[in-house]
Design a protein around this motif. Structure first.
Motif, PDB file in Angstrom:
ATOM      1  N   SER A 258       8.373  35.252  26.152  1.00  0.00           N
ATOM      2  CA  SER A 258       8.021  36.157  27.244  1.00  0.00           C
ATOM      3  C   SER A 258       8.850  35.797  28.473  1.00  0.00           C
ATOM      4  CB  SER A 258       6.527  36.075  27.555  1.00  0.00           C
ATOM      5  OG  SER A 258       6.174  34.764  27.978  1.00  0.00           O
ATOM      6  N   TYR A 259       8.726  36.588  29.526  1.00  0.00           N
ATOM      7  CA  TYR A 259       9.458  36.270  30.746  1.00  0.00           C
ATOM      8  C   TYR A 259       8.694  36.748  31.969  1.00  0.00           C
ATOM      9  CZ  TYR A 259      11.164  41.163  30.399  1.00  0.00           C
ATOM     10  OH  TYR A 259      11.259  42.537  30.298  1.00  0.00           O
ATOM     11  N   LEU A 260       8.975  36.120  33.108  1.00  0.00           N
ATOM     12  CA  LEU A 260       8.368  36.515  34.372  1.00  0.00           C
ATOM     13  C   LEU A 260       9.183  37.627  34.992  1.00  0.00           C
ATOM     14  CD1 LEU A 260       7.448  33.046  35.954  1.00  0.00           C
ATOM     15  CD2 LEU A 260       5.998  34.586  34.591  1.00  0.00           C
ATOM     16  N   SER A 261       8.468  38.582  35.599  1.00  0.00           N
ATOM     17  CA  SER A 261       9.122  39.718  36.224  1.00  0.00           C
ATOM     18  C   SER A 261       8.281  40.195  37.407  1.00  0.00           C
ATOM     19  CB  SER A 261       9.329  40.840  35.197  1.00  0.00           C
ATOM     20  OG  SER A 261      10.096  41.899  35.746  1.00  0.00           O
ATOM     21  N   VAL A 280       5.924  39.423  31.106  1.00  0.00           N
ATOM     22  CA  VAL A 280       6.261  40.514  30.195  1.00  0.00           C
ATOM     23  C   VAL A 280       6.361  39.980  28.769  1.00  0.00           C
ATOM     24  CG1 VAL A 280       7.906  42.352  29.667  1.00  0.00           C
ATOM     25  CG2 VAL A 280       7.559  41.622  32.043  1.00  0.00           C
ATOM     26  N   ILE A 281       5.749  40.712  27.848  1.00  0.00           N
ATOM     27  CA  ILE A 281       5.798  40.384  26.423  1.00  0.00           C
ATOM     28  C   ILE A 281       6.350  41.603  25.700  1.00  0.00           C
ATOM     29  CG2 ILE A 281       4.419  39.784  24.392  1.00  0.00           C
ATOM     30  CD1 ILE A 281       2.371  38.786  26.738  1.00  0.00           C
ATOM     31  N   GLU A 282       7.453  41.435  24.983  1.00  0.00           N
ATOM     32  CA  GLU A 282       8.071  42.541  24.256  1.00  0.00           C
ATOM     33  C   GLU A 282       8.084  42.209  22.767  1.00  0.00           C
ATOM     34  OE1 GLU A 282      11.917  43.150  25.933  1.00  0.00           O
ATOM     35  OE2 GLU A 282      11.134  44.186  27.714  1.00  0.00           O
ATOM     36  N   TYR A 295       6.973  47.621  21.846  1.00  0.00           N
ATOM     37  CA  TYR A 295       5.851  47.489  22.766  1.00  0.00           C
ATOM     38  C   TYR A 295       6.264  46.580  23.921  1.00  0.00           C
ATOM     39  CZ  TYR A 295       2.368  49.725  19.770  1.00  0.00           C
ATOM     40  OH  TYR A 295       1.650  50.639  19.039  1.00  0.00           O
ATOM     41  N   ARG A 296       5.906  46.998  25.133  1.00  0.00           N
ATOM     42  CA  ARG A 296       6.116  46.151  26.319  1.00  0.00           C
ATOM     43  C   ARG A 296       4.777  45.993  26.999  1.00  0.00           C
ATOM     44  NH1 ARG A 296      10.102  48.640  30.270  1.00  0.00           N
ATOM     45  NH2 ARG A 296      10.923  46.569  30.697  1.00  0.00           N
ATOM     46  N   LEU A 297       4.303  44.767  27.065  1.00  0.00           N
ATOM     47  CA  LEU A 297       3.042  44.449  27.715  1.00  0.00           C
ATOM     48  C   LEU A 297       3.314  43.657  28.982  1.00  0.00           C
ATOM     49  CD1 LEU A 297       0.996  43.161  24.628  1.00  0.00           C
ATOM     50  CD2 LEU A 297       1.293  45.521  25.404  1.00  0.00           C
ATOM     51  N   GLU A 311      -0.045  35.533  20.579  1.00  0.00           N
ATOM     52  CA  GLU A 311      -1.485  35.787  20.550  1.00  0.00           C
ATOM     53  C   GLU A 311      -1.835  37.019  21.370  1.00  0.00           C
ATOM     54  OE1 GLU A 311      -3.701  32.325  21.592  1.00  0.00           O
ATOM     55  OE2 GLU A 311      -2.860  31.103  19.964  1.00  0.00           O
ATOM     56  N   LEU A 312      -1.185  37.191  22.518  1.00  0.00           N
ATOM     57  CA  LEU A 312      -1.458  38.370  23.342  1.00  0.00           C
ATOM     58  C   LEU A 312      -0.980  39.648  22.652  1.00  0.00           C
ATOM     59  CD1 LEU A 312      -0.691  37.169  26.982  1.00  0.00           C
ATOM     60  CD2 LEU A 312      -2.910  37.463  25.877  1.00  0.00           C
ATOM     61  N   ALA A 313       0.155  39.560  21.974  1.00  0.00           N
ATOM     62  CA  ALA A 313       0.647  40.732  21.247  1.00  0.00           C
ATOM     63  C   ALA A 313      -0.346  41.141  20.160  1.00  0.00           C
ATOM     64  CB  ALA A 313       2.018  40.440  20.643  1.00  0.00           C
TER      65      ALA A 313
END
Length: 413
Positions: A258-261, A280-282, A295-297, A311-313
């Motif tokens: 994931s990454y910070l945005s 952000v989780i892609e 999917y982009r969360l 786990e979040l995905a």
């Protein structure tokens, strides 16, 4: 293992035995109904065939026995009492017109107040599937109900455009936004309004129900910086899917992929003067590459150690539980192609909250039965529960439509 709808395959207590206590008065005791009626100023100044308490129970029963006529619902409520001689004086079934007038006198306010009093998340720490770590999983979504094609409903609620390009839709529609607990399907906040009010505007009104122990899931329809901030204002964490066109610059790559945005208001997308930090989780579902669904969360949980990306995905799939919840209300508690019965906007609002109250009562009962048996609430069939409740309510109605005779017997609660 017991089948859905049962607590034990043998032994002292079965799921149907719990339901036989009477779901309406179990969830909404007469004393509470009377408090709500008094709070809303609906206490009668004279004796009526349909006092406010009875009308409250009638409106709830109307949404338990959807599809039955007014007079038939009234008969269903009292036939058990008639057999058992639970009151002295004869009570005639009111006409449809009398019931309609009684509903108008009652209005939607007592149902709204009762909903606010009773409808809360019901999961406890040991409820399977209701939690992720310290977070209670909840989801937000919106839906619409068709309402009768009357001048009053059409003017207040409006109509959608026809999908076939043939003008306006046959029915006006009311829009509803709701918050539901994913593990139990209990709806604990809701708002209704005209079709012209977007579901995100309705959602903003129910976000004060969110608390710091919740993780809120939402689909791509819920976007925007202001809405994001409104949802997390009470301390809840968020996990929302966003559209692929939203610009999410990579500020820092994290070890779990994931990454910070940052997200910004649409009006500020160039200056980015008032950003909100997100993680952000892609990921891709399907065969992968160009053929997969990307999917982009985005989430308020910034540290991967608290909630890894994988786990979040996987967790995001729980958002579909609110879709199932709305399906239960509209297509099972109601009926496929449901059209509400209320001819006026205030009656529509009353009916919406009665539907939600009855659904919450059913889901709370199912949760208690599941916990008692050590099962996941998802293992109990909503449809079977509904059938059992309908069957037992008619035989064990728990209210008298007339005040008790103090010289003979007391009113049954």
């Amino acid at each position: 293992m017991p089948r859905p709808g049962q607590v034990k395959s043998s032994g002292v207590e079965r799921f149907s035995d719990r339901i036989a206590l009477g779901v309406l008065t179990r969830a909404f005791p007469p004393e509470l109904i009377d408090e709500v009626v008094a709070e809303c100023g609906r206490v009668e100044q004279r004796n009526r065939l349909l006092p406010a308490r009875v009308v409250m129970y009638f409106v709830l029963a109307m949404c338990l026995f959807f599809g039955q006529g007014y007079e038939e619902v009234a008969r269903l409520l009292v036939q058990g009492l008639e057999r058992e001689g639970r009151w002295v004086k004869a009570w005639r079934v009111p006409t449809t017109g009398a019931i309609g007038r009684a509903r108008l006198r009652l209005g939607p306010e007592p149902l709204r107040v009762l909903f606010d009093r009773v409808c809360r998340p019901v999961a406890v720490p040991r409820t399977p599937g209701a939690w992720y770590g310290r977070w209670r999983l909840v989801a937000v979504d919106g839906t619409v109900f068709d309402v009768p094609d009357t001048a009053a409903n059409a003017e207040f609620f409006g109509r959608p455009g026809s999908s076939r390009g043939q003008g306006r839709s046959a029915y006006p529609q009311v829009r509803v936004a709701a918050l539901a607990e994913c593990g139990t399907h209990a709806v604990f906040a809701a708002e209704a309004g005209p079709l012209s009010v977007h579901e995100t505007a309705l959602a903003r009104r129910i976000f004060p129900a969110l608390t710091g122990d919740m993780l809120v899931l939402a689909d791509r329809g819920f976007c925007g910086l202001d809405l994001w901030r409104a949802a997390k204002a009470g301390g809840a964490d968020l996990l929302w899917r966003v559209r692929s066109v939203i610009v999410l610059p990579v500020l820092a790559a994290l070890e779990d992929g994931s990454y910070l945005s940052q997200i910004v208001a649409t009006r500020d997308k160039h200056r980015r003067a008032d950003p909100e930090q997100v993680r952000v989780i892609e990921y891709t579902l399907g065969p992968g590459g160009a053929d997969g669904d990307v999917y982009r969360l985005i989430t308020t949980i910034l540290d991967p150690a608290d909630a890894p990306a994988g786990e979040l995905a996987a967790l995001y799939a729980q958002r579909w539980e609110i879709e199932n919840t709305l399906d239960e209300i509209k297509n099972h508690q109601g009926s496929p192609g449901i059209v509400l019965r209320s001819q006026h906007p205030r009656g529509v609002e009353q009916e919406i909250f009665a539907f939600l109250l009855v659904h919450h009562a059913l889901r709370d009962l199912m949760h208690h039965a599941a916990i008692h048996a050590g099962h996941d609430p998802d293992r109990i069939s909503f449809t079977r529960t509904l059938r059992i409740v309908r069957r037992h309510v008619t035989g064990q109605a728990a209210l008298s439509p007339l005040p008790p005779d103090p010289h003979t017997q007391t009113e049954s609660a």
